[in-house]
Design a protein around this motif. Structure first.
Motif, PDB file in Angstrom:
ATOM      1  N   ALA A  59       0.832  -1.206   0.000  1.00 35.05           N
ATOM      2  CA  ALA A  59       0.000   0.000   0.000  1.00 35.05           C
ATOM      3  C   ALA A  59       0.867   1.256   0.000  1.00 35.05           C
ATOM      4  CB  ALA A  59      -0.924   0.006   1.209  1.00 35.05           C
ATOM      5  N   GLN A  60       0.454   2.206  -0.804  1.00 30.57           N
ATOM      6  CA  GLN A  60       1.157   3.478  -0.852  1.00 30.57           C
ATOM      7  C   GLN A  60       0.843   4.278   0.401  1.00 30.57           C
ATOM      8  OE1 GLN A  60       0.024   5.486  -4.452  1.00 30.57           O
ATOM      9  NE2 GLN A  60       0.800   3.878  -5.760  1.00 30.57           N
ATOM     10  N   ALA A  61       1.871   4.886   0.978  1.00 38.52           N
ATOM     11  CA  ALA A  61       1.678   5.727   2.161  1.00 38.52           C
ATOM     12  C   ALA A  61       0.959   7.006   1.760  1.00 38.52           C
ATOM     13  CB  ALA A  61       3.032   6.058   2.785  1.00 38.52           C
ATOM     14  N   GLY A  62       0.175   7.529   2.673  1.00 45.61           N
ATOM     15  CA  GLY A  62      -0.485   8.809   2.440  1.00 45.61           C
ATOM     16  C   GLY A  62      -1.923   8.817   2.911  1.00 45.61           C
ATOM     17  N   VAL A  63      -2.546   9.966   2.738  1.00 50.39           N
ATOM     18  CA  VAL A  63      -3.913  10.194   3.179  1.00 50.39           C
ATOM     19  C   VAL A  63      -4.886   9.633   2.150  1.00 50.39           C
ATOM     20  CG1 VAL A  63      -5.583  11.993   3.769  1.00 50.39           C
ATOM     21  CG2 VAL A  63      -3.199  12.237   4.464  1.00 50.39           C
ATOM     22  N   ARG A  64      -5.963   9.022   2.628  1.00 48.34           N
ATOM     23  CA  ARG A  64      -6.998   8.442   1.763  1.00 48.34           C
ATOM     24  C   ARG A  64      -8.346   9.053   2.104  1.00 48.34           C
ATOM     25  NH1 ARG A  64      -5.061   3.618  -0.583  1.00 48.34           N
ATOM     26  NH2 ARG A  64      -2.806   3.732  -0.398  1.00 48.34           N
ATOM     27  N   THR A  65      -9.277   8.878   1.195  1.00 50.31           N
ATOM     28  CA  THR A  65     -10.648   9.319   1.384  1.00 50.31           C
ATOM     29  C   THR A  65     -11.555   8.103   1.424  1.00 50.31           C
ATOM     30  OG1 THR A  65     -10.212  11.362   0.175  1.00 50.31           O
ATOM     31  CG2 THR A  65     -12.518  10.712   0.395  1.00 50.31           C
ATOM     32  N   LEU A  66     -12.524   8.116   2.330  1.00 49.94           N
ATOM     33  CA  LEU A  66     -13.541   7.079   2.381  1.00 49.94           C
ATOM     34  C   LEU A  66     -14.774   7.624   1.669  1.00 49.94           C
ATOM     35  CD1 LEU A  66     -14.617   4.341   3.428  1.00 49.94           C
ATOM     36  CD2 LEU A  66     -15.470   5.611   5.422  1.00 49.94           C
ATOM     37  N   PHE A  67     -15.190   6.936   0.611  1.00 46.72           N
ATOM     38  CA  PHE A  67     -16.379   7.325  -0.134  1.00 46.72           C
ATOM     39  C   PHE A  67     -17.551   6.451   0.289  1.00 46.72           C
ATOM     40  CE2 PHE A  67     -12.952   8.681  -2.999  1.00 46.72           C
ATOM     41  CZ  PHE A  67     -13.320  10.011  -3.178  1.00 46.72           C
ATOM     42  N   ILE A  68     -18.719   7.062   0.402  1.00 50.48           N
ATOM     43  CA  ILE A  68     -19.942   6.365   0.786  1.00 50.48           C
ATOM     44  C   ILE A  68     -20.984   6.620  -0.288  1.00 50.48           C
ATOM     45  CG2 ILE A  68     -21.731   6.132   2.549  1.00 50.48           C
ATOM     46  CD1 ILE A  68     -19.610   7.513   4.466  1.00 50.48           C
ATOM     47  N   GLN A  69     -21.596   5.543  -0.789  1.00 48.60           N
ATOM     48  CA  GLN A  69     -22.606   5.655  -1.849  1.00 48.60           C
ATOM     49  C   GLN A  69     -23.874   4.936  -1.399  1.00 48.60           C
ATOM     50  OE1 GLN A  69     -22.265   3.422  -5.678  1.00 48.60           O
ATOM     51  NE2 GLN A  69     -21.989   5.488  -6.505  1.00 48.60           N
ATOM     52  N   ASN A  70     -25.034   5.622  -1.560  1.00 53.20           N
ATOM     53  CA  ASN A  70     -26.295   4.997  -1.164  1.00 53.20           C
ATOM     54  C   ASN A  70     -26.949   4.295  -2.352  1.00 53.20           C
ATOM     55  OD1 ASN A  70     -27.624   6.974  -2.704  1.00 53.20           O
ATOM     56  ND2 ASN A  70     -28.260   8.170  -0.922  1.00 53.20           N
ATOM     57  N   ALA A  71     -28.119   3.726  -2.131  1.00 56.70           N
ATOM     58  CA  ALA A  71     -28.820   2.969  -3.171  1.00 56.70           C
ATOM     59  C   ALA A  71     -29.238   3.835  -4.362  1.00 56.70           C
ATOM     60  CB  ALA A  71     -30.048   2.285  -2.577  1.00 56.70           C
ATOM     61  N   ASN A  72     -29.389   5.136  -4.153  1.00 54.98           N
ATOM     62  CA  ASN A  72     -29.731   6.063  -5.244  1.00 54.98           C
ATOM     63  C   ASN A  72     -28.506   6.508  -6.026  1.00 54.98           C
ATOM     64  OD1 ASN A  72     -32.463   6.047  -4.574  1.00 54.98           O
ATOM     65  ND2 ASN A  72     -32.190   7.689  -3.082  1.00 54.98           N
ATOM     66  N   LEU A  73     -27.352   5.951  -5.689  1.00 57.56           N
ATOM     67  CA  LEU A  73     -26.053   6.263  -6.296  1.00 57.56           C
ATOM     68  C   LEU A  73     -25.554   7.665  -5.951  1.00 57.56           C
ATOM     69  CD1 LEU A  73     -26.450   4.557  -9.795  1.00 57.56           C
ATOM     70  CD2 LEU A  73     -25.582   3.587  -7.651  1.00 57.56           C
ATOM     71  N   ASP A  74     -26.112   8.261  -4.874  1.00 61.65           N
ATOM     72  CA  ASP A  74     -25.563   9.509  -4.349  1.00 61.65           C
ATOM     73  C   ASP A  74     -24.283   9.152  -3.612  1.00 61.65           C
ATOM     74  OD1 ASP A  74     -27.836  11.000  -5.179  1.00 61.65           O
ATOM     75  OD2 ASP A  74     -28.902  10.390  -3.361  1.00 61.65           O
ATOM     76  N   GLU A  75     -23.218   9.906  -3.874  1.00 65.85           N
ATOM     77  CA  GLU A  75     -21.931   9.585  -3.258  1.00 65.85           C
ATOM     78  C   GLU A  75     -21.395  10.791  -2.516  1.00 65.85           C
ATOM     79  OE1 GLU A  75     -18.260   6.910  -4.611  1.00 65.85           O
ATOM     80  OE2 GLU A  75     -18.502   8.678  -5.857  1.00 65.85           O
ATOM     81  N   THR A  76     -20.746  10.535  -1.398  1.00 65.71           N
ATOM     82  CA  THR A  76     -20.128  11.594  -0.614  1.00 65.71           C
ATOM     83  C   THR A  76     -18.792  11.103  -0.078  1.00 65.71           C
ATOM     84  OG1 THR A  76     -20.523  13.206   1.157  1.00 65.71           O
ATOM     85  CG2 THR A  76     -21.174  10.924   1.594  1.00 65.71           C
ATOM     86  N   ALA A  77     -17.972  12.038   0.323  1.00 66.64           N
ATOM     87  CA  ALA A  77     -16.693  11.711   0.957  1.00 66.64           C
ATOM     88  C   ALA A  77     -16.827  11.960   2.447  1.00 66.64           C
ATOM     89  CB  ALA A  77     -15.583  12.568   0.372  1.00 66.64           C
ATOM     90  N   ALA A  78     -16.371  11.029   3.245  1.00 64.52           N
ATOM     91  CA  ALA A  78     -16.413  11.187   4.699  1.00 64.52           C
ATOM     92  C   ALA A  78     -15.388  12.216   5.134  1.00 64.52           C
ATOM     93  CB  ALA A  78     -16.142   9.840   5.368  1.00 64.52           C
ATOM     94  N   SER A  79     -15.730  12.987   6.170  1.00 71.02           N
ATOM     95  CA  SER A  79     -14.759  13.925   6.710  1.00 71.02           C
ATOM     96  C   SER A  79     -13.891  13.180   7.728  1.00 71.02           C
ATOM     97  CB  SER A  79     -15.471  15.109   7.364  1.00 71.02           C
ATOM     98  OG  SER A  79     -16.268  14.674   8.427  1.00 71.02           O
ATOM     99  N   GLY A  80     -12.748  13.724   8.024  1.00 73.70           N
ATOM    100  CA  GLY A  80     -11.799  13.048   8.894  1.00 73.70           C
ATOM    101  C   GLY A  80     -10.597  12.618   8.073  1.00 73.70           C
ATOM    102  N   VAL A  81      -9.702  11.909   8.693  1.00 74.26           N
ATOM    103  CA  VAL A  81      -8.485  11.502   8.000  1.00 74.26           C
ATOM    104  C   VAL A  81      -8.238  10.018   8.174  1.00 74.26           C
ATOM    105  CG1 VAL A  81      -5.979  11.817   7.897  1.00 74.26           C
ATOM    106  CG2 VAL A  81      -7.435  13.782   8.322  1.00 74.26           C
ATOM    107  N   LEU A  82      -7.988   9.363   7.056  1.00 81.56           N
ATOM    108  CA  LEU A  82      -7.553   7.966   7.046  1.00 81.56           C
ATOM    109  C   LEU A  82      -6.181   7.979   6.398  1.00 81.56           C
ATOM    110  CD1 LEU A  82      -8.087   4.945   7.462  1.00 81.56           C
ATOM    111  CD2 LEU A  82      -9.105   4.918   5.189  1.00 81.56           C
ATOM    112  N   GLU A  83      -5.168   7.699   7.169  1.00 83.67           N
ATOM    113  CA  GLU A  83      -3.802   7.768   6.658  1.00 83.67           C
ATOM    114  C   GLU A  83      -3.126   6.407   6.735  1.00 83.67           C
ATOM    115  OE1 GLU A  83       0.379  10.228   7.251  1.00 83.67           O
ATOM    116  OE2 GLU A  83      -1.332  10.706   8.498  1.00 83.67           O
ATOM    117  N   VAL A  84      -2.480   6.024   5.636  1.00 80.39           N
ATOM    118  CA  VAL A  84      -1.730   4.771   5.567  1.00 80.39           C
ATOM    119  C   VAL A  84      -0.270   5.104   5.877  1.00 80.39           C
ATOM    120  CG1 VAL A  84      -0.973   2.889   4.088  1.00 80.39           C
ATOM    121  CG2 VAL A  84      -3.295   3.801   3.862  1.00 80.39           C
ATOM    122  N   GLN A  85       0.307   4.376   6.798  1.00 79.73           N
ATOM    123  CA  GLN A  85       1.727   4.574   7.149  1.00 79.73           C
ATOM    124  C   GLN A  85       2.485   3.319   6.927  1.00 79.73           C
ATOM    125  OE1 GLN A  85       3.366   6.624  10.235  1.00 79.73           O
ATOM    126  NE2 GLN A  85       2.703   8.407   9.152  1.00 79.73           N
TER     127      GLN A  85
END
Length: 85
Positions: A59-85
């Motif tokens: 896995a590449q190091a760095g910050v990632r985004t968590l995407f969430i998609q509902n049944a209507n295909l609406d998608e959003t990015a979660a706030s906060g930080v997910l970082e791979v070290q």
């Protein structure tokens, strides 16, 4: 922060929540080249979802985004930080 294993793959557990509520029928995905993946999702009550991530040793190091998609295909990015070290 999630830590890459020296070799192979490791798992990490995180919980995400929303005032409007999340559920296991939604799609959860981590940005990047596919070296961090959501492999399990379970409701934890009160609109909270428990996610299990798989992190590859390559896995590449760095910050990632968590995407969430509902049944209507609406998608959003979660706030906060997910970082791979």
């Amino acid at each position: 922060m999630v830590v890459r294993p020296v070799n192979g793959a490791a798992t990490a557990d995180i919980c995400v929540f929303s005032q409007s509520g999340l559920d296991s029928s939604m799609t959860y995905a981590v940005s990047g080249p596919g070296d961090v993946a959501v492999i399990a999702k379970q409701p934890a009550g009160l609109g909270i979802i428990h996610l299990t991530l798989q992190i590859l040793s390559t896995a590449q190091a760095g910050v990632r985004t968590l995407f969430i998609q509902n049944a209507n295909l609406d998608e959003t990015a979660a706030s906060g930080v997910l970082e791979v070290q």
